[in-house]
Design an enzyme around this catalytic site. Sequence first.
Site, PDB file in Angstrom:
ATOM      1  N   LYS A  69      57.622   7.841  97.802  1.00  0.00           N
ATOM      2  CA  LYS A  69      56.718   8.111  96.670  1.00  0.00           C
ATOM      3  C   LYS A  69      56.905   9.546  96.164  1.00  0.00           C
ATOM      4  CE  LYS A  69      52.229   9.320  97.315  1.00  0.00           C
ATOM      5  NZ  LYS A  69      51.937  10.531  96.532  1.00  0.00           N
ATOM      6  N   ASN A  70      56.894  10.503  97.097  1.00  0.00           N
ATOM      7  CA  ASN A  70      56.903  11.903  96.660  1.00  0.00           C
ATOM      8  C   ASN A  70      58.252  12.338  96.117  1.00  0.00           C
ATOM      9  OD1 ASN A  70      54.253  12.044  97.302  1.00  0.00           O
ATOM     10  ND2 ASN A  70      54.509  13.297  99.140  1.00  0.00           N
ATOM     11  N   ARG A  89      47.854  13.889  90.416  1.00  0.00           N
ATOM     12  CA  ARG A  89      48.202  15.301  90.363  1.00  0.00           C
ATOM     13  C   ARG A  89      49.713  15.523  90.186  1.00  0.00           C
ATOM     14  NH1 ARG A  89      47.102  20.606  92.203  1.00  0.00           N
ATOM     15  NH2 ARG A  89      49.053  21.351  93.020  1.00  0.00           N
ATOM     16  N   ASP A 106      44.250  13.539  94.073  1.00  0.00           N
ATOM     17  CA  ASP A 106      43.531  13.410  95.340  1.00  0.00           C
ATOM     18  C   ASP A 106      42.505  14.520  95.449  1.00  0.00           C
ATOM     19  OD1 ASP A 106      44.669  11.202  96.444  1.00  0.00           O
ATOM     20  OD2 ASP A 106      46.376  12.307  97.241  1.00  0.00           O
ATOM     21  N   ASP A 124      50.539  15.170 105.426  1.00  0.00           N
ATOM     22  CA  ASP A 124      50.273  13.745 105.140  1.00  0.00           C
ATOM     23  C   ASP A 124      50.194  12.900 106.422  1.00  0.00           C
ATOM     24  OD1 ASP A 124      51.231  13.487 101.890  1.00  0.00           O
ATOM     25  OD2 ASP A 124      51.935  15.177 103.077  1.00  0.00           O
TER      26      ASP A 124
HETATM   27  C1  UD1 Z   1      53.159  17.659  97.806  1.00  0.00           C
HETATM   28  C2  UD1 Z   1      52.969  16.184  98.128  1.00  0.00           C
HETATM   29  C3  UD1 Z   1      51.797  15.992  99.088  1.00  0.00           C
HETATM   30  C4  UD1 Z   1      51.989  16.853 100.317  1.00  0.00           C
HETATM   31  C5  UD1 Z   1      52.238  18.310  99.916  1.00  0.00           C
HETATM   32  C6  UD1 Z   1      52.551  19.214 101.089  1.00  0.00           C
HETATM   33  C7  UD1 Z   1      53.705  15.051  96.141  1.00  0.00           C
HETATM   34  C8  UD1 Z   1      53.348  14.184  94.997  1.00  0.00           C
HETATM   35  N1  UD1 Z   1      52.707  15.459  96.910  1.00  0.00           N
HETATM   36  O1  UD1 Z   1      51.988  18.103  97.121  1.00  0.00           O
HETATM   37  O2  UD1 Z   1      51.730  14.625  99.463  1.00  0.00           O
HETATM   38  O3  UD1 Z   1      50.815  16.777 101.117  1.00  0.00           O
HETATM   39  O4  UD1 Z   1      53.351  18.381  99.003  1.00  0.00           O
HETATM   40  O5  UD1 Z   1      53.643  18.739 101.806  1.00  0.00           O
HETATM   41  O6  UD1 Z   1      54.869  15.340  96.365  1.00  0.00           O
HETATM   42  N2  UD1 Z   1      49.218  25.788  96.287  1.00  0.00           N
HETATM   43  C9  UD1 Z   1      48.678  26.866  95.635  1.00  0.00           C
HETATM   44  N3  UD1 Z   1      49.175  27.207  94.404  1.00  0.00           N
HETATM   45  C10 UD1 Z   1      50.192  26.505  93.825  1.00  0.00           C
HETATM   46  C11 UD1 Z   1      50.726  25.389  94.486  1.00  0.00           C
HETATM   47  C12 UD1 Z   1      50.215  25.056  95.728  1.00  0.00           C
HETATM   48  O7  UD1 Z   1      47.774  27.544  96.146  1.00  0.00           O
HETATM   49  O8  UD1 Z   1      50.603  26.864  92.706  1.00  0.00           O
HETATM   50  C13 UD1 Z   1      48.694  25.437  97.621  1.00  0.00           C
HETATM   51  C14 UD1 Z   1      48.035  24.066  97.631  1.00  0.00           C
HETATM   52  O9  UD1 Z   1      46.688  24.134  97.217  1.00  0.00           O
HETATM   53  C15 UD1 Z   1      48.175  23.690  99.080  1.00  0.00           C
HETATM   54  C16 UD1 Z   1      49.537  24.285  99.471  1.00  0.00           C
HETATM   55  O10 UD1 Z   1      49.787  25.299  98.516  1.00  0.00           O
HETATM   56  O11 UD1 Z   1      47.178  24.304  99.853  1.00  0.00           O
HETATM   57  C17 UD1 Z   1      50.678  23.276  99.483  1.00  0.00           C
HETATM   58  O12 UD1 Z   1      50.800  22.651  98.223  1.00  0.00           O
HETATM   59  P1  UD1 Z   1      52.175  22.036  97.680  1.00  0.00           P
HETATM   60  O13 UD1 Z   1      53.244  22.194  98.703  1.00  0.00           O
HETATM   61  O14 UD1 Z   1      52.409  22.574  96.323  1.00  0.00           O
HETATM   62  O15 UD1 Z   1      51.809  20.498  97.589  1.00  0.00           O
HETATM   63  P2  UD1 Z   1      51.978  19.510  96.370  1.00  0.00           P
HETATM   64  O16 UD1 Z   1      53.293  19.729  95.716  1.00  0.00           O
HETATM   65  O17 UD1 Z   1      50.752  19.540  95.541  1.00  0.00           O
END
Ligand code: UD1
Length: 411
Positions: A17-18, A88, A112, A300
Amino acid sequence: MRGSGPLEGSVRVEGAKNSVLKLMAASLMADGRSVLRNVPHIVDVEIMSDLLTSMGANVRRTEDHVLTIDVGPDLIAEAPYELVEQMRASIAVLGPLLARAGFARVALPGGDNFGPRPIDMHIAGLEALGVEFHSAHGYIEARCDQLTGNRVVLEFPSVGATENLLMAAVRAKGTTVIDNAAREPEIADLCAFLVRMGARIVGGGTSSIEIEGVDELSPVDHTVIPDRIEAGTFLAALGVAGGEITLEGARADHMDMLIRKLGDMGMRVSPSSDGVWAQSKGRIRAADVSTLPYPGIATDYKPFFVAMLAVAEGVGIVTENLFSGRFRYVDELVRMGADIRTEGHHAVVRGRPRLSGAPVRAPDIRAGAALVVAGLGADGETTVMDAHHIARGYEHFADKLAAVGAHVTPS
Ligand code: UD1
């Protein structure tokens, strides 16, 4: 569902999915027809299809697990709130739209509901490539005349920020280096896809990625990597129910830390000719688990560890290091008789031999699936309500579990 076990047989693991959601977004970067194979039948793929369609692309399932995406020269560079609020991952269109059109208007993401999930790192990174941001009325507008390569050091190896930067950098003038980049297998898959399109990328899947901008990209035919989280879900089901299963198409090399941890808990998991073979005999043992960016144990997987520990021998501490507020399903597990205490980003889980079936509510994709997994270790019947969350990320989840002997019926 009812308490089950032992599980026996083979389960097919679908495409990740991701990964597929980002590959779909990346398809916007080349005019013409891209073909994605191993695309799971999940709701999030439908939401991303709707999003691309709303921008003017033509997205069709031409065969069972094959998605064809036709992109024409005129795209509407806007991601509307009705779609972004449902998922998201829609934010992944930001980089491709900037690369293509130099402009993007994207609703601020929902998705989510676990804790604040800002996009400040996406914005700071893209600003370093010359993008200007303006936000108003719940939308961000991003604009640039010419993306320009730069060195970007991410504050944290964010998956989404790494992906958006990568996709923008592919069409920037000059060289971009992303340091402290996320290393998830899904990033490596995106890099492979982009390279096939004509991008010049070195170091995809490592913490330093170098991208040399190119002027043109062509559409491609690409097979999505298997879903390591879906595979991990079935391994957790095996841990709770016992038995022996094969995960067809899964890649053990994408799950090193998970496999090591499951080994500490008494399971046997190893690569096989067609995927991954796994066995669980008797009651699993407790272990402590901390979530970390890849190659650490994915956040996850966390609800699955909590579900396994709820029926393991001993006490385990689960520590969440990525997201706040991702323990909401714990109350549901406690209603099933689990002994869990949470304190900040830790959960202390004291294993019980059996849980007690109860009606519970799925709060999100993974926690919903974890409640099903917990139900396999419960006496009596468990009903997971709001199971539509599970369908966002799993193809035929209940049917697949039933096919290996679990007493699960889809609602
Ligand atoms: C992706 C995955 C999700 C997984 C996560 C971490 C998808 C669709 N989703 O989410 O299933 O749990 O990676 O492996 O691929 N953060 C910030 N600022 C930012 C970006 C992120 O503070 O600009 C923080 C987030 O709030 C979180 C952490 O960084 O606490 C990790 O987020 P990130 O790795 O970006 O996850 P996603 O890409 O949203």
